[in-house]
Design a protein around this motif. Structure first.
Motif, PDB file in Angstrom:
ATOM      1  N   ARG A   1      -8.385 -30.280  19.197  1.00 39.66           N
ATOM      2  CA  ARG A   1      -8.935 -30.295  20.568  1.00 39.66           C
ATOM      3  C   ARG A   1      -8.763 -28.926  21.227  1.00 39.66           C
ATOM      4  O   ARG A   1      -9.700 -28.388  21.810  1.00 39.66           O
ATOM      5  N   LEU A   2      -7.568 -28.327  21.081  1.00 39.90           N
ATOM      6  CA  LEU A   2      -7.320 -27.033  21.727  1.00 39.90           C
ATOM      7  C   LEU A   2      -8.132 -25.914  21.078  1.00 39.90           C
ATOM      8  O   LEU A   2      -8.451 -24.911  21.714  1.00 39.90           O
ATOM      9  N   ASP A   3      -8.464 -26.123  19.794  1.00 40.76           N
ATOM     10  CA  ASP A   3      -9.157 -25.047  19.063  1.00 40.76           C
ATOM     11  C   ASP A   3     -10.666 -25.326  18.942  1.00 40.76           C
ATOM     12  O   ASP A   3     -11.350 -24.691  18.147  1.00 40.76           O
ATOM     13  N   GLU A   4     -11.151 -26.260  19.770  1.00 38.58           N
ATOM     14  CA  GLU A   4     -12.564 -26.651  19.700  1.00 38.58           C
ATOM     15  C   GLU A   4     -13.496 -25.452  19.704  1.00 38.58           C
ATOM     16  O   GLU A   4     -14.438 -25.355  18.922  1.00 38.58           O
ATOM     17  N   ASP A   5     -13.207 -24.490  20.609  1.00 40.27           N
ATOM     18  CA  ASP A   5     -14.078 -23.309  20.697  1.00 40.27           C
ATOM     19  C   ASP A   5     -13.439 -22.104  20.022  1.00 40.27           C
ATOM     20  O   ASP A   5     -13.693 -20.965  20.409  1.00 40.27           O
ATOM     21  N   GLY A   6     -12.585 -22.359  19.059  1.00 38.96           N
ATOM     22  CA  GLY A   6     -11.945 -21.255  18.333  1.00 38.96           C
ATOM     23  C   GLY A   6     -11.061 -20.409  19.227  1.00 38.96           C
ATOM     24  O   GLY A   6     -10.992 -19.194  19.078  1.00 38.96           O
ATOM     25  N   GLU A   7     -10.369 -21.055  20.176  1.00 42.35           N
ATOM     26  CA  GLU A   7      -9.585 -20.277  21.142  1.00 42.35           C
ATOM     27  C   GLU A   7      -8.142 -20.028  20.722  1.00 42.35           C
ATOM     28  O   GLU A   7      -7.427 -19.274  21.359  1.00 42.35           O
ATOM     29  N   VAL A   8      -7.682 -20.746  19.678  1.00 43.76           N
ATOM     30  CA  VAL A   8      -6.256 -20.640  19.336  1.00 43.76           C
ATOM     31  C   VAL A   8      -5.977 -19.396  18.486  1.00 43.76           C
ATOM     32  O   VAL A   8      -6.538 -19.240  17.398  1.00 43.76           O
TER      33      VAL A   8
ATOM     34  N   ILE B   1      -1.868 -19.897  22.555  1.00 45.22           N
ATOM     35  CA  ILE B   1      -0.828 -19.942  21.517  1.00 45.22           C
ATOM     36  C   ILE B   1      -0.151 -21.308  21.644  1.00 45.22           C
ATOM     37  O   ILE B   1       0.346 -21.669  22.709  1.00 45.22           O
ATOM     38  N   ILE B   2      -0.191 -22.066  20.553  1.00 36.66           N
ATOM     39  CA  ILE B   2       0.424 -23.395  20.564  1.00 36.66           C
ATOM     40  C   ILE B   2       1.863 -23.258  20.074  1.00 36.66           C
ATOM     41  O   ILE B   2       2.107 -22.664  19.025  1.00 36.66           O
ATOM     42  N   LEU B   3       2.812 -23.797  20.852  1.00 36.16           N
ATOM     43  CA  LEU B   3       4.225 -23.693  20.455  1.00 36.16           C
ATOM     44  C   LEU B   3       4.792 -25.078  20.179  1.00 36.16           C
ATOM     45  O   LEU B   3       4.636 -25.984  21.003  1.00 36.16           O
ATOM     46  N   VAL B   4       5.422 -25.235  19.023  1.00 33.53           N
ATOM     47  CA  VAL B   4       5.979 -26.545  18.654  1.00 33.53           C
ATOM     48  C   VAL B   4       7.499 -26.401  18.462  1.00 33.53           C
ATOM     49  O   VAL B   4       7.964 -25.954  17.415  1.00 33.53           O
ATOM     50  N   PRO B   5       8.283 -26.771  19.493  1.00 35.42           N
ATOM     51  CA  PRO B   5       9.747 -26.660  19.353  1.00 35.42           C
ATOM     52  C   PRO B   5      10.352 -27.884  18.686  1.00 35.42           C
ATOM     53  O   PRO B   5       9.723 -28.951  18.645  1.00 35.42           O
ATOM     54  N   TYR B   6      11.570 -27.765  18.186  1.00 33.81           N
ATOM     55  CA  TYR B   6      12.351 -28.925  17.730  1.00 33.81           C
ATOM     56  C   TYR B   6      12.833 -29.630  19.001  1.00 33.81           C
ATOM     57  O   TYR B   6      13.201 -28.969  19.979  1.00 33.81           O
ATOM     58  N   PRO B   7      12.830 -30.989  19.003  1.00 31.30           N
ATOM     59  CA  PRO B   7      13.118 -31.689  20.256  1.00 31.30           C
ATOM     60  C   PRO B   7      14.599 -31.741  20.641  1.00 31.30           C
ATOM     61  O   PRO B   7      15.210 -32.801  20.646  1.00 31.30           O
ATOM     62  N   ALA B   8      15.188 -30.606  20.937  1.00 33.16           N
ATOM     63  CA  ALA B   8      16.576 -30.546  21.428  1.00 33.16           C
ATOM     64  C   ALA B   8      16.657 -29.399  22.429  1.00 33.16           C
ATOM     65  O   ALA B   8      15.902 -28.420  22.312  1.00 33.16           O
ATOM     66  N   GLN B   9      17.577 -29.511  23.399  1.00 34.71           N
ATOM     67  CA  GLN B   9      17.674 -28.513  24.463  1.00 34.71           C
ATOM     68  C   GLN B   9      17.823 -27.084  23.925  1.00 34.71           C
ATOM     69  O   GLN B   9      17.135 -26.167  24.370  1.00 34.71           O
TER      70      GLN B   9
ATOM     71  N   ILE C   1       9.355 -36.463  13.035  1.00 34.02           N
ATOM     72  CA  ILE C   1       8.656 -35.211  12.705  1.00 34.02           C
ATOM     73  C   ILE C   1       7.836 -35.350  11.421  1.00 34.02           C
ATOM     74  O   ILE C   1       6.734 -34.824  11.298  1.00 34.02           O
ATOM     75  N   GLU C   2       8.382 -36.088  10.462  1.00 36.13           N
ATOM     76  CA  GLU C   2       7.683 -36.218   9.180  1.00 36.13           C
ATOM     77  C   GLU C   2       6.572 -37.274   9.231  1.00 36.13           C
ATOM     78  O   GLU C   2       5.524 -37.092   8.643  1.00 36.13           O
ATOM     79  N   SER C   3       6.843 -38.398   9.966  1.00 41.12           N
ATOM     80  CA  SER C   3       5.875 -39.485   9.844  1.00 41.12           C
ATOM     81  C   SER C   3       4.934 -39.613  11.033  1.00 41.12           C
ATOM     82  O   SER C   3       3.806 -40.059  10.883  1.00 41.12           O
ATOM     83  N   CYS C   4       5.384 -39.237  12.214  1.00 39.66           N
ATOM     84  CA  CYS C   4       4.562 -39.512  13.401  1.00 39.66           C
ATOM     85  C   CYS C   4       3.868 -38.256  13.930  1.00 39.66           C
ATOM     86  O   CYS C   4       2.711 -38.297  14.346  1.00 39.66           O
ATOM     87  N   LEU C   5       4.600 -37.132  13.918  1.00 37.75           N
ATOM     88  CA  LEU C   5       4.059 -35.913  14.532  1.00 37.75           C
ATOM     89  C   LEU C   5       2.750 -35.403  13.899  1.00 37.75           C
ATOM     90  O   LEU C   5       1.795 -35.104  14.627  1.00 37.75           O
ATOM     91  N   PRO C   6       2.666 -35.304  12.533  1.00 35.84           N
ATOM     92  CA  PRO C   6       1.497 -34.614  11.959  1.00 35.84           C
ATOM     93  C   PRO C   6       0.149 -35.152  12.443  1.00 35.84           C
ATOM     94  O   PRO C   6      -0.707 -34.360  12.848  1.00 35.84           O
ATOM     95  N   ILE C   7      -0.031 -36.450  12.452  1.00 34.13           N
ATOM     96  CA  ILE C   7      -1.334 -37.012  12.806  1.00 34.13           C
ATOM     97  C   ILE C   7      -1.696 -36.697  14.262  1.00 34.13           C
ATOM     98  O   ILE C   7      -2.817 -36.292  14.570  1.00 34.13           O
ATOM     99  N   HIS C   8      -0.709 -36.827  15.173  1.00 38.59           N
ATOM    100  CA  HIS C   8      -0.979 -36.546  16.594  1.00 38.59           C
ATOM    101  C   HIS C   8      -1.208 -35.051  16.817  1.00 38.59           C
ATOM    102  O   HIS C   8      -2.095 -34.647  17.564  1.00 38.59           O
ATOM    103  N   LEU C   9      -0.390 -34.244  16.142  1.00 39.93           N
ATOM    104  CA  LEU C   9      -0.499 -32.798  16.318  1.00 39.93           C
ATOM    105  C   LEU C   9      -1.858 -32.292  15.844  1.00 39.93           C
ATOM    106  O   LEU C   9      -2.490 -31.446  16.493  1.00 39.93           O
ATOM    107  N   LYS C  10      -2.323 -32.853  14.727  1.00 42.02           N
ATOM    108  CA  LYS C  10      -3.614 -32.430  14.175  1.00 42.02           C
ATOM    109  C   LYS C  10      -4.727 -32.620  15.224  1.00 42.02           C
ATOM    110  O   LYS C  10      -5.541 -31.719  15.468  1.00 42.02           O
ATOM    111  N   GLY C  11      -4.702 -33.795  15.889  1.00 44.24           N
ATOM    112  CA  GLY C  11      -5.707 -34.087  16.923  1.00 44.24           C
ATOM    113  C   GLY C  11      -5.612 -33.074  18.060  1.00 44.24           C
ATOM    114  O   GLY C  11      -6.632 -32.558  18.543  1.00 44.24           O
ATOM    115  N   ILE C  12      -4.378 -32.768  18.477  1.00 46.84           N
ATOM    116  CA  ILE C  12      -4.189 -31.832  19.603  1.00 46.84           C
ATOM    117  C   ILE C  12      -4.678 -30.434  19.221  1.00 46.84           C
ATOM    118  O   ILE C  12      -5.379 -29.773  19.993  1.00 46.84           O
TER     119      ILE C  12
END
Ligand SMILES: O=c1ccn([C@@H]2O[C@H](COP(=O)(O)OP(=O)(O)O[C@H]3O[C@H](CO)[C@@H](O)[C@H](O)[C@H]3O)[C@@H](O)[C@H]2O)c(=O)[nH]1
Length: 489
Positions: A96-103, A12-20, A82-93
């Motif tokens: 990669r994590l779902d390579e074998d359909g594990e997510v 399970i991939i979790l994406v929090p907002y970057p604040a405590q 979040i709007e300009s930088c995150l999407p491209i990096h997140l897509k790659g991650i």
């Protein structure tokens, strides 16, 4: 529930907002998934990764946010990242994590709504996460209705003035205190745009996990089954809400998710104070400083009260303290940059908590049964305060930091014996045995639901494959007919 590890989809991939105040509840959710047999993977910006990685036992992947490591990360800097930088990096991650359909699923804080679209594009089921009170989610998701009936303008400016009930059964809220009304007019407009875009994107979600219990505000919902809620209050499509909170950490998986070093010397200081004597003061991690004048006023009032106090003051908050203040009050007051808040609230010396009413702090105060002096500053804190003061009656609101204001507030909270009983009842209702077991079963219900979606995805995929094969067969037959048989006629 079956053994997840035995099945294919265990991540399970979790994406929090970057604040405590967002990362902490998301980690607690990750910890709950871990105990259900999943492998949770948190995605956080590098500056957070560096701070928490050594103290958590949840897998954590860092992602660049395009900002200098020591650059200030306020609401708008985060939004840009979040709007300009995150999407491209997140897509790659995700790929990669779902390579074998594990997510099995992605859980995305609604404030990181660009990640919802990434999940959809990667073909992974996406659930939303709301780290705060259900009532605030209801308030922001009612924006289209509020605009339609003229309560707010198209830019989110209030069109009614004074205290109003924006939703049936919610406490009164001043129209100037709607969650997006922070800062100058252009900042307010930009925040409102942020919220409308967030709620628009959240319509594509099937599920929403909320770090909250069923407050007295849910009669706009119907209960289709057990713990989940189906939102029917708006014409707009809404996800099914799973109130899985207040989330609490499981021992072992979450030692200390603090972004800053905790000054534990305050615990020894508390040991030396009389039971119930200390006022604990903290405005959380995300609120901007309240101004030098107010800081001077509060500092002098705490001193003049003559009672012991413990005050969390990060560097940015110290402007406005009278010269030599910390040394001068050192016998009466302990000032730290960052505290182990749960341990402080659990301490018997703490009698009450002067708070900004952040949702996590509110829940922690209820867990430790501490009475509240409320000084909400921004965003959801005013609505949280409305619940604390008007509905639950476990605290009072302080409007000014004058000696009289705080003395009166203290008198009310400390001398109201019924308040202690109300706190106990609220604790039982929200975190007692029955409530905790309900929360657990609501989370199990969500897990069963994503697994059902997974199972139903296989026949659907087979159906699509079979249609494609049929189309191909038809095409090949036609081709053979055209090439070989056609010319013979
Ligand atoms: O010295 C301190 C001060 C705070 N905390 C912790 O930090 C968290 C603070 O969270 P919260 O009370 O929710 O406040 P913020 O960090 O300000 O959280 C933001 O996010 C919350 C969840 O969306 C909102 O409710 C708030 O209004 C918003 O300011 C809590 O877990 C505290 O225990 C510490 O550990 N040590």
């Amino acid at each position: 529930m079956g053994n997840i590890k035995a099945t294919r989809r265990s991540k399970i991939i979790l994406v929090p907002y970057p604040a405590q105040g967002h990362v902490t509840p998301m980690l607690k959710l990750a910890s709950a998934f871990l105990s259900h047999g999943f492998d949770p993977v948190m995605i956080v910006p590098e500056f957070i990764h560096r701070r928490i990685i050594s103290s958590i036992e949840i897998s954590c992947v860092s992602v660049p946010d395009g900002l200098q490591m020591d650059a200030p990360r306020d609401f708008f800097a985060n939004e840009k990242a979040i709007e300009s930088c995150l999407p491209i990096h997140l897509k790659g991650i995700v790929h990669r994590l779902d390579e074998d359909g594990e997510v099995a699923c992605m859980v995305v804080d609604l404030l990181v709504s660009s990640a919802i679209e990434v999940g959809h594009r990667c073909g992974v089921p996406v659930a939303g996460f709301w780290p705060a009170m259900l009532a605030t989610y209801q308030l922001v998701s009612a924006i289209p209705d509020m605009t339609r009936v003229g309560l707010i303008s198209d830019n989110g400016n209030p069109q009614v003035f004074g205290p109003a009930k924006f939703l049936h059964n919610q406490p009164l809220l001043s129209s100037e205190k709607l969650p997006w009304l922070i800062g100058c007019p252009s900042a307010r407009k930009a925040r409102f745009k942020f919220w409308t875009r967030t709620m628009e994107r959240s319509k594509s979600l099937q599920w929403l996990l909320v770090n909250s219990f069923l407050e007295d505000s849910v009669d706009d919902h119907v209960k289709p089954q057990n713990g989940a809620l189906l939102n029917n209050h708006s014409r707009n499509r809404q996800p099914v809400v799973f109130p899985v909170g207040p989330l609490r950490s499981k021992h072992g998986t979450l030692k200390n998710p603090s972004f800053w070093l905790e000054d534990t010397s305050c615990l020894q200081w508390l040991d030396k104070q009389n039971p119930g004597s200390v006022i604990y003061v903290s405005f959380g991690s995300w609120v901007s400083p309240i101004g030098e004048g107010k800081m001077t006023g509060l500092a002098l009032t705490l001193e003049a009260l003559g009672r012991p106090f413990m005050w969390v003051l990060g560097d940015g908050w110290r402007k406005g303290l009278p010269a030599g203040y910390i040394d001068r009050v050192s016998k009466q007051g302990k000032v730290v940059s960052w505290a182990p808040q749960m341990e402080v609230l659990q301490h018997k010396a703490v009698g009450c908590y002067l708070t900004h009413c952040g949702w996590n702090s509110t829940m922690e105060a209820i867990q430790c049964q501490k009475r509240l002096l409320c000084y909400p500053v921004a965003g959801d804190q005013f609505l949280n305060c409305g619940y604390i003061v008007q509905k639950w009656r476990i605290g009072v609101q302080i409007n000014e930091f004058g000696l009289k204001d705080i003395e009166e507030g203290l008198k009310t909270v400390m001398e109201d014996n019924e308040m202690g009983c109300r706190l106990k009842t609220l604790y039982e209702k929200t975190m007692g045995e029955e409530a905790s077991s309900k929360t657990r079963s609501t989370l199990t219900e969500f897990i069963d639901d994503i697994q059902r979606t997974d199972e139903s995805a296989i026949p659907l995929a087979l159906e699509i494959l079979s249609s494609l094969l049929n189309a191909l067969r038809f095409f090949m037959t036609s081709l053979i007919w055209i090439i070989w048989i056609g010319p013979r006629f």
